[in-house]
Motif scaffolding. Sequence first.
Motif, PDB file in Angstrom:
ATOM      1  N   GLY A  86      18.802  26.162  28.035  1.00 60.51           N
ATOM      2  CA  GLY A  86      19.460  25.750  26.801  1.00 60.51           C
ATOM      3  C   GLY A  86      18.945  26.581  25.637  1.00 60.51           C
ATOM      4  O   GLY A  86      17.845  27.153  25.690  1.00 60.51           O
ATOM      5  N   LYS A  87      19.710  26.671  24.570  1.00 64.20           N
ATOM      6  CA  LYS A  87      19.356  27.549  23.447  1.00 64.20           C
ATOM      7  C   LYS A  87      18.003  27.186  22.845  1.00 64.20           C
ATOM      8  O   LYS A  87      17.196  28.062  22.512  1.00 64.20           O
ATOM      9  CB  LYS A  87      20.451  27.473  22.381  1.00 64.20           C
ATOM     10  N   LYS A  88      17.730  25.893  22.701  1.00 59.67           N
ATOM     11  CA  LYS A  88      16.453  25.455  22.134  1.00 59.67           C
ATOM     12  C   LYS A  88      15.291  25.866  23.038  1.00 59.67           C
ATOM     13  O   LYS A  88      14.262  26.366  22.571  1.00 59.67           O
ATOM     14  CB  LYS A  88      16.467  23.942  21.933  1.00 59.67           C
ATOM     15  N   ASP A  89      15.461  25.661  24.353  1.00 53.19           N
ATOM     16  CA  ASP A  89      14.411  26.019  25.307  1.00 53.19           C
ATOM     17  C   ASP A  89      14.226  27.528  25.383  1.00 53.19           C
ATOM     18  O   ASP A  89      13.103  28.022  25.539  1.00 53.19           O
ATOM     19  CB  ASP A  89      14.744  25.462  26.693  1.00 53.19           C
ATOM     20  N   GLN A  90      15.331  28.277  25.281  1.00 48.76           N
ATOM     21  CA  GLN A  90      15.228  29.741  25.281  1.00 48.76           C
ATOM     22  C   GLN A  90      14.383  30.218  24.110  1.00 48.76           C
ATOM     23  O   GLN A  90      13.456  31.022  24.274  1.00 48.76           O
ATOM     24  CB  GLN A  90      16.612  30.380  25.181  1.00 48.76           C
ATOM     25  N   LYS A  91      14.693  29.723  22.929  1.00 50.53           N
ATOM     26  CA  LYS A  91      13.966  30.141  21.727  1.00 50.53           C
ATOM     27  C   LYS A  91      12.482  29.800  21.843  1.00 50.53           C
ATOM     28  O   LYS A  91      11.616  30.609  21.494  1.00 50.53           O
ATOM     29  CB  LYS A  91      14.574  29.465  20.494  1.00 50.53           C
TER      30      LYS A  91
END
Length: 295
Positions: free
Chosen positions: A134-139
């Motif tokens: 997910g985008k949050k986890d990627q960041k």
Amino acid sequence: MKNLVLIINEKSSYGRHLGTTLLSVLKNSKEKWNIFIIYKNLSEETKIKLNKIIESYRSKVNYIEINKKDLDRFKVGEGTHLSSIVFARLFIPELLKNEERALYLDCDVVVLKPLEELYNMDLQGKSIGVILDGKKDQKSSLNRLNLSLDRTYFNAGVMVMDLKKLRENGKFLKTIDYCLNPDRELQLNEQDALNIIFENDYMTNNIVWNYTHGNTEENSYIENEIGIIHFTGDIKPWDCRSYSPYKHLYWKYLNETPWKGFEEENKTLKNILKRELVKFKLKTRKIRYALKGKK
């Protein structure tokens, strides 16, 4: 037959979790599978139960015991629920030396659609096929590893592998060397290392093929659109504290295996109340986000 690979160190009842994953794969498949189970510890009793599932779907199983000394060399990231068995996936190209392609799955997934579509994905010359976090986890992961935010970060719990190409370029062997470097701080172990070594050498697929907790929070796919539910994190669906909206799917498939009849772990009134409070907070947060988006 297509090749499916899973790894296991039979502790904390992971035999039944592997069985649940396997049943969900086979029940939803259109074809037979050539299954490779790479293990550190696996009892004969568990093998008998796994064989019963696999044979009932006319698939084939191969048990491969990994050398414990190979795994004991690795340092597991601090503060995680993981163990050294996760590094076993880095040995897959060499352990399956006569195969050209394989699909790897973690044992904490439930498969809802035929995997043939994922298995046959066009890698366009890349070594592996994966699904992004997910985008949050990627960041969060890119910041933790001091990598550019222009990059992407994938979850290694579902991987299509071009085994022939991996043997030729030796990138899994390079990943092993990277993990063994004592100066490396890899909280998420070989997953962090794979993301570093395989920069620009992976194809991605739709998130429905590795629908993690992060993807669940950020997206709204309905159940019949999802291919694989991945119960990431340290609290799994067999734990009373789990608030995953898909935990019922784990129990659905478990109760069709020889392990049926098990009950939730850590089931106390306190844990039930804490779980329901978290679910309520998540629900209200999603409502706030939805209302904010309409403004």
